[in-house]
Scaffold this motif. Sequence first.
Motif, short mmCIF file in Angstrom:
data_model
loop_
_atom_site.label_atom_id
_atom_site.label_comp_id
_atom_site.label_asym_id
_atom_site.label_seq_id
_atom_site.Cartn_x
_atom_site.Cartn_y
_atom_site.Cartn_z
N PRO A 151 -50.82 34.61 -21.86
CA PRO A 151 -51.78 33.51 -22.06
C PRO A 151 -51.96 32.73 -20.77
CG PRO A 151 -50.12 33.55 -23.81
CD PRO A 151 -49.66 34.50 -22.76
N GLU A 152 -53.12 32.08 -20.63
CA GLU A 152 -53.39 31.25 -19.45
C GLU A 152 -52.51 30.00 -19.44
OE1 GLU A 152 -55.73 31.28 -16.76
OE2 GLU A 152 -55.83 33.41 -17.19
N LYS A 153 -52.22 29.47 -20.63
CA LYS A 153 -51.49 28.21 -20.73
C LYS A 153 -50.33 28.37 -21.72
CE LYS A 153 -52.20 23.34 -21.98
NZ LYS A 153 -53.21 22.34 -22.42
N ILE A 154 -49.16 27.88 -21.33
CA ILE A 154 -47.98 27.91 -22.19
C ILE A 154 -47.56 26.47 -22.46
CG2 ILE A 154 -45.62 28.73 -22.47
CD1 ILE A 154 -47.57 31.00 -22.23
N PRO A 155 -47.67 25.99 -23.72
CA PRO A 155 -47.31 24.61 -24.02
C PRO A 155 -45.81 24.33 -23.94
CG PRO A 155 -48.83 25.50 -25.66
CD PRO A 155 -48.33 26.64 -24.86
N GLY A 171 -49.80 36.37 -14.80
CA GLY A 171 -49.03 35.47 -15.64
C GLY A 171 -49.76 34.17 -15.93
N PRO A 172 -49.12 33.25 -16.67
CA PRO A 172 -49.77 31.98 -17.02
C PRO A 172 -50.05 31.14 -15.79
CG PRO A 172 -47.43 31.94 -17.58
CD PRO A 172 -47.74 33.35 -17.19
N ARG A 173 -51.12 30.34 -15.84
CA ARG A 173 -51.49 29.47 -14.73
C ARG A 173 -50.95 28.05 -14.93
NH1 ARG A 173 -51.24 32.05 -11.18
NH2 ARG A 173 -52.41 30.61 -9.85
N ALA A 190 -46.22 34.95 -5.39
CA ALA A 190 -47.67 35.05 -5.60
C ALA A 190 -47.95 35.31 -7.08
CB ALA A 190 -48.26 36.17 -4.74
N GLY A 191 -48.84 34.52 -7.65
CA GLY A 191 -49.15 34.65 -9.07
C GLY A 191 -48.41 33.68 -9.95
N ALA A 192 -47.51 32.87 -9.37
CA ALA A 192 -46.80 31.86 -10.16
C ALA A 192 -47.79 30.79 -10.64
CB ALA A 192 -45.71 31.21 -9.30
N PRO A 193 -47.46 30.06 -11.70
CA PRO A 193 -48.39 29.04 -12.19
C PRO A 193 -48.59 27.94 -11.15
CG PRO A 193 -46.25 28.83 -13.24
CD PRO A 193 -46.22 30.11 -12.49
N ARG A 194 -49.76 27.32 -11.17
CA ARG A 194 -50.01 26.19 -10.26
C ARG A 194 -49.23 24.97 -10.72
NH1 ARG A 194 -50.05 27.25 -6.09
NH2 ARG A 194 -49.00 29.03 -7.01
N THR A 195 -49.00 24.88 -12.03
CA THR A 195 -48.32 23.72 -12.59
C THR A 195 -47.17 24.17 -13.48
OG1 THR A 195 -50.35 22.40 -12.59
CG2 THR A 195 -48.57 21.66 -14.00
N GLU A 216 -47.39 24.19 -7.35
CA GLU A 216 -47.71 22.95 -6.64
C GLU A 216 -47.08 21.74 -7.31
OE1 GLU A 216 -51.93 22.98 -6.71
OE2 GLU A 216 -52.11 24.67 -5.31
N THR A 217 -46.67 21.91 -8.58
CA THR A 217 -46.02 20.84 -9.33
C THR A 217 -44.81 21.40 -10.06
OG1 THR A 217 -48.16 19.75 -9.68
CG2 THR A 217 -46.34 19.06 -11.09
N PHE A 218 -43.67 20.75 -9.90
CA PHE A 218 -42.46 21.15 -10.63
C PHE A 218 -41.48 19.99 -10.57
CE2 PHE A 218 -42.29 22.98 -6.30
CZ PHE A 218 -41.20 22.29 -5.77
N VAL A 219 -40.43 20.07 -11.42
CA VAL A 219 -39.38 19.07 -11.41
C VAL A 219 -38.32 19.45 -10.40
CG1 VAL A 219 -37.53 18.01 -12.77
CG2 VAL A 219 -39.79 18.31 -13.78
#
Length: 289
Positions: A151-155, A171-173, A190-195, A216-219
């Motif tokens: 899926p594009e998004k994983i909640p 993989g998911p974005r 390469a291909g990791a989610p942006r968020t 670009e965003t992570f904890v």
Amino acid sequence: MTRKAPRKKPQGKKPLSPAEQFLRDHEVTYHKRNGVIVVTGELDISKDKRAKLGWSPLTELPDLSAVVVEGDFRCNDNLLTSLKGAPQTVTGFFYCYSNWLEDLEGCPKKIGGSFSCGRNHIKDLTGGPAEVGGGYNCQSSPNMLSLKGAPEKIPGDFLCHEGVLESLEGGPREVQGSYWVQKNRLRSLAGAPRTACADVLCYGNDCITHLEGAPETFVRLHTDLGDFEKPEDIPENLRLSPETRARQAEERRQAAARELEQNILDATVTSRPVMVRKSTLSLKAVPRP
């Protein structure tokens, strides 16, 4: 004399469909709604549940495509090679891990809760749900080389660690939980989610020598090259791959060459142009001899 109409013979109960009989055998309560079989609560046909009822592990699913599960669906730890026949709708979790699945075809395209398909023999995630309402777990799949079909998004969390994954492409974005891809065979991010809204774990991938492609965003980003709390903490020498650095250097060289060439074309000519001024000439008449 009026003749009485013959009395109709009472009809027996309509026989159960194979799906209904299967549900009854597994002590699952259901009802019908507009001709659809509805299970309210959990539909558990896992290996453990079947063992308690005296049944052996499933090698294939019965045709439950006309069944709506308003709750969780479990078919984990069986001997399934396919999800063909799975319920058409599952509003809760969908557990099909620890089988012999070769693909995810037959799975509902939308799952209300989390999806878990780890420890199977799938090569990618094609055929799986396009939308989930929770996490996505495909860890420890010994044949899975690609995230194609995710899926594009994983909640929730995305867990794909301890496998043989070679690329994160497809993989998911966006992952609103943690992103676990540690202990695979990745060569880059390469291909990791942006968020990623929680931790990103990618250590244990020995071939990773740079962190280009990291979210670009992570904890917190956990890698074999160091742990980082924000992208700005990543050292300059780790932010780009050698190939990207070489390409950027070549692009700068070509840009400088084009600029120099244009400057030469625009340069002032060294010899000044000849200026011709208009003047009034008086012509005198010359007498004839």
